[in-house]
Write a protein that holds these residues in place. Structure first.
Motif, PDB file in Angstrom:
ATOM      1  N   UNK A 129       0.818 121.029  55.637  1.00 58.34           N
ATOM      2  CA  UNK A 129       1.842 120.029  55.866  1.00 58.34           C
ATOM      3  C   UNK A 129       1.787 118.958  54.794  1.00 58.34           C
ATOM      4  N   UNK A 130       2.837 118.189  54.694  1.00 64.91           N
ATOM      5  CA  UNK A 130       2.881 117.111  53.715  1.00 64.91           C
ATOM      6  C   UNK A 130       2.577 115.778  54.363  1.00 64.91           C
ATOM      7  N   UNK A 131       2.632 114.727  53.575  1.00 61.65           N
ATOM      8  CA  UNK A 131       2.485 113.366  54.076  1.00 61.65           C
ATOM      9  C   UNK A 131       3.855 112.703  54.120  1.00 61.65           C
ATOM     10  N   UNK A 132       3.942 111.643  54.876  1.00 62.18           N
ATOM     11  CA  UNK A 132       5.198 110.916  55.057  1.00 62.18           C
ATOM     12  C   UNK A 132       5.043 109.517  54.468  1.00 62.18           C
ATOM     13  N   UNK A 133       5.995 109.105  53.650  1.00 67.34           N
ATOM     14  CA  UNK A 133       6.028 107.725  53.170  1.00 67.34           C
ATOM     15  C   UNK A 133       6.774 106.892  54.202  1.00 67.34           C
ATOM     16  N   UNK A 134       6.090 105.886  54.750  1.00 62.58           N
ATOM     17  CA  UNK A 134       6.714 105.026  55.751  1.00 62.58           C
ATOM     18  C   UNK A 134       6.664 103.572  55.283  1.00 62.58           C
ATOM     19  N   UNK A 135       7.614 102.801  55.759  1.00 66.51           N
ATOM     20  CA  UNK A 135       7.647 101.365  55.500  1.00 66.51           C
ATOM     21  C   UNK A 135       7.905 100.649  56.816  1.00 66.51           C
ATOM     22  N   UNK A 136       7.676  99.348  56.844  1.00 67.85           N
ATOM     23  CA  UNK A 136       7.897  98.596  58.081  1.00 67.85           C
ATOM     24  C   UNK A 136       9.313  98.022  58.126  1.00 67.85           C
ATOM     25  N   UNK A 137       9.654  97.455  59.272  1.00 69.87           N
ATOM     26  CA  UNK A 137      11.022  96.964  59.454  1.00 69.87           C
ATOM     27  C   UNK A 137      11.314  95.713  58.625  1.00 69.87           C
ATOM     28  N   UNK A 138      10.240  95.006  58.213  1.00 66.80           N
ATOM     29  CA  UNK A 138      10.448  93.769  57.462  1.00 66.80           C
ATOM     30  C   UNK A 138      11.101  94.009  56.102  1.00 66.80           C
ATOM     31  N   UNK A 139      10.905  95.195  55.519  1.00 63.46           N
ATOM     32  CA  UNK A 139      11.512  95.465  54.215  1.00 63.46           C
ATOM     33  C   UNK A 139      13.014  95.697  54.333  1.00 63.46           C
ATOM     34  N   UNK A 140      13.446  96.131  55.515  1.00 65.54           N
ATOM     35  CA  UNK A 140      14.866  96.409  55.712  1.00 65.54           C
ATOM     36  C   UNK A 140      15.343  97.690  55.047  1.00 65.54           C
ATOM     37  N   UNK A 166      -9.292 106.504  47.110  1.00 64.38           N
ATOM     38  CA  UNK A 166      -9.711 107.734  46.453  1.00 64.38           C
ATOM     39  C   UNK A 166      -9.134 108.990  47.054  1.00 64.38           C
ATOM     40  N   UNK A 167      -8.420 108.874  48.169  1.00 60.21           N
ATOM     41  CA  UNK A 167      -7.800 110.036  48.793  1.00 60.21           C
ATOM     42  C   UNK A 167      -6.364 110.189  48.293  1.00 60.21           C
ATOM     43  N   UNK A 168      -5.724 111.257  48.719  1.00 60.72           N
ATOM     44  CA  UNK A 168      -4.346 111.502  48.286  1.00 60.72           C
ATOM     45  C   UNK A 168      -3.397 110.435  48.823  1.00 60.72           C
ATOM     46  N   UNK A 169      -3.745 109.802  49.940  1.00 59.12           N
ATOM     47  CA  UNK A 169      -2.944 108.691  50.455  1.00 59.12           C
ATOM     48  C   UNK A 169      -2.907 107.544  49.447  1.00 59.12           C
ATOM     49  N   UNK A 170      -3.962 107.401  48.685  1.00 60.51           N
ATOM     50  CA  UNK A 170      -4.074 106.403  47.624  1.00 60.51           C
ATOM     51  C   UNK A 170      -3.309 106.851  46.376  1.00 60.51           C
ATOM     52  N   UNK A 171      -3.600 108.063  45.916  1.00 65.39           N
ATOM     53  CA  UNK A 171      -3.027 108.500  44.634  1.00 65.39           C
ATOM     54  C   UNK A 171      -1.528 108.782  44.712  1.00 65.39           C
ATOM     55  N   UNK A 172      -1.015 109.105  45.894  1.00 60.48           N
ATOM     56  CA  UNK A 172       0.437 109.266  46.010  1.00 60.48           C
ATOM     57  C   UNK A 172       1.137 107.923  45.800  1.00 60.48           C
ATOM     58  N   UNK A 204       0.922  94.820  54.729  1.00 62.90           N
ATOM     59  CA  UNK A 204       1.259  95.735  53.639  1.00 62.90           C
ATOM     60  C   UNK A 204       2.648  96.288  53.932  1.00 62.90           C
ATOM     61  N   UNK A 205       3.262  96.884  52.925  1.00 62.22           N
ATOM     62  CA  UNK A 205       4.669  97.260  53.096  1.00 62.22           C
ATOM     63  C   UNK A 205       4.946  98.767  53.128  1.00 62.22           C
ATOM     64  N   UNK A 206       3.977  99.592  52.792  1.00 61.63           N
ATOM     65  CA  UNK A 206       4.237 101.030  52.758  1.00 61.63           C
ATOM     66  C   UNK A 206       2.928 101.797  52.874  1.00 61.63           C
ATOM     67  N   UNK A 207       3.059 103.081  53.194  1.00 61.01           N
ATOM     68  CA  UNK A 207       1.877 103.931  53.286  1.00 61.01           C
ATOM     69  C   UNK A 207       2.292 105.393  53.313  1.00 61.01           C
ATOM     70  N   UNK A 208       1.482 106.238  52.680  1.00 57.05           N
ATOM     71  CA  UNK A 208       1.593 107.685  52.814  1.00 57.05           C
ATOM     72  C   UNK A 208       0.573 108.118  53.866  1.00 57.05           C
ATOM     73  N   UNK A 209       1.039 108.780  54.933  1.00 54.24           N
ATOM     74  CA  UNK A 209       0.121 109.202  55.990  1.00 54.24           C
ATOM     75  C   UNK A 209       0.628 110.500  56.609  1.00 54.24           C
ATOM     76  N   UNK A 210      -0.234 111.102  57.426  1.00 54.53           N
ATOM     77  CA  UNK A 210       0.104 112.353  58.074  1.00 54.53           C
ATOM     78  C   UNK A 210       1.210 112.189  59.102  1.00 54.53           C
ATOM     79  N   UNK A 211       1.952 113.269  59.322  1.00 60.94           N
ATOM     80  CA  UNK A 211       3.104 113.221  60.228  1.00 60.94           C
ATOM     81  C   UNK A 211       2.711 112.854  61.648  1.00 60.94           C
TER      82      UNK A 211
END
Length: 329
Positions: A129-140, A166-172, A204-211
């Motif tokens: 599976x892939x990772x999902x880029x998510x952001x919070x509602x404050x960014x709009x 150092x993980x892929x969540x970081x490097x993405x 923080x405003x964004x993150x790559x994480x598992x589905x």
């Protein structure tokens, strides 16, 4: 050109090879398994690795004719699972289910007392599976383009979280900076829960994480899913585009769940394990459950092909971290 995978031919070839190899091995290997098998899981109960391991064990048990016990050893990014495998007899009666990143990512993030490429042998890719880029509602932001515009309009003020430096969540996140011309600052956490809590809170405003980690927060409206790193759209997020669709093919990334042994397990035993696992993975109910978890079925890649893929992923991870001067603390 590579020929399409033929499952029946694979089984017949594996059975033939096993018979030839077993002629030169002790009776114990020829009779494998004649007692229960244990699968160590390098993750907590209820996590994706645990759920997939238990499903696999349920389907493999009647094929092998022995009970298969699942033993969770969570911690240290999956390394405790490896340590449990390594201290067990190398006879094929202890196997391991772990994420691919325990080989390709974790050694770049923390110091490990062994070379995973020398002590582990991937047998089967169970799911991916892939990772999902998510952001919070404050960014709009309602989509990736809107988020990129938001970051550029707030120069030097935006940060992204990772579940561990150092993980892929970081490097993405670093790769997104590179391909979109952004300047987001990385903030590393010890796991997804605290990172997601701060993301929702606006630290923080964004993150790559598992589905599976982000799904409840996306459904509740606390987070917005912008894009996924898998080659195809995810079943859990059918309306969320892939990065490839949006023109960012360099942000395609897969995390796999794999069944491992050690390389010194007798070859005919490895062949039996792989054959049984491949057969179990054909079960329609298992496939349906994986789909409900947002996971695609793994490929039919051979152990050598899986190892080559892990090496390529590790090289890519190392190169990206080196480019930003990242060092293990």
């Amino acid at each position: 050109m590579r020929q399409p995978f033929n499952l029946r031919r694979h089984w017949l070839q594996a059975a033939g090879i096993s018979a030839l190899l077993m002629a030169g091995w002790p009776v114990q290997a020829q009779n494998y398994p004649d007692k229960p098998v244990r699968i160590v899981v390098g993750g907590p109960a209820g996590g994706a690795a645990d759920v997939t391991a238990r499903l696999l064990a349920e389907k493999m048990s009647p094929i092998l004719g022995q009970p298969i016990l699942v033993d969770n050893k969570p911690g240290a990014g999956g390394l405790l699972g490896i340590q449990e495998l390594l201290k067990s007899p190398r006879d094929g009666y202890t196997l391991m289910v772990n994420i691919s990143g325990v080989v390709s990512e974790v050694p770049h993030a923390i110091k490990v007392p062994f070379d995973p490429f020398k002590v582990l042998q991937p047998q089967v890719e169970m799911a991916r599976g892939g990772l999902v880029l998510v952001t919070n509602t404050q960014t709009g932001a309602q989509n990736l383009d809107g988020f990129i515009k938001y970051v550029k309009a707030n120069k030097d003020k935006i940060s992204f979280a990772s579940y561990s430096a150092g993980t892929v969540s970081h490097t993405l996140g670093l790769e997104l900076n590179k391909v979109a011309g952004l300047d987001m600052v990385h903030v590393g956490y010890k796991g997804s829960p605290p990172a997601l809590q701060d993301l929702i809170g606006g630290s923080v405003q964004a993150m790559f994480d598992g589905s599976g980690n982000v799904l409840p927060h996306v459904r509740s409206g606390k987070l917005k899913a912008l894009a996924v790193t898998s080659p195809q759209r995810m079943s859990l997020f059918p309306d969320v585009p892939t990065f490839t669709e949006l023109g960012y093919k360099d942000l395609t990334e897969i995390v796999s769940l794999m069944l491992f042994s050690t390389p010194d397990v007798p070859a005919p035993v490895q062949a039996k394990v792989r054959e049984a696992a491949m057969k179990a993975l054909q079960d329609p109910k298992l496939r349906e459950t994986f789909n409900n978890l947002g996971l695609a079925m793994g490929t039919a890649a051979t152990p050598d092909e899986l190892m080559a893929g892990l090496r390529a992923a590790s090289d890519k991870q190392g190169a990206m971290l080196k480019s930003v001067g990242f060092k293990i603390e």
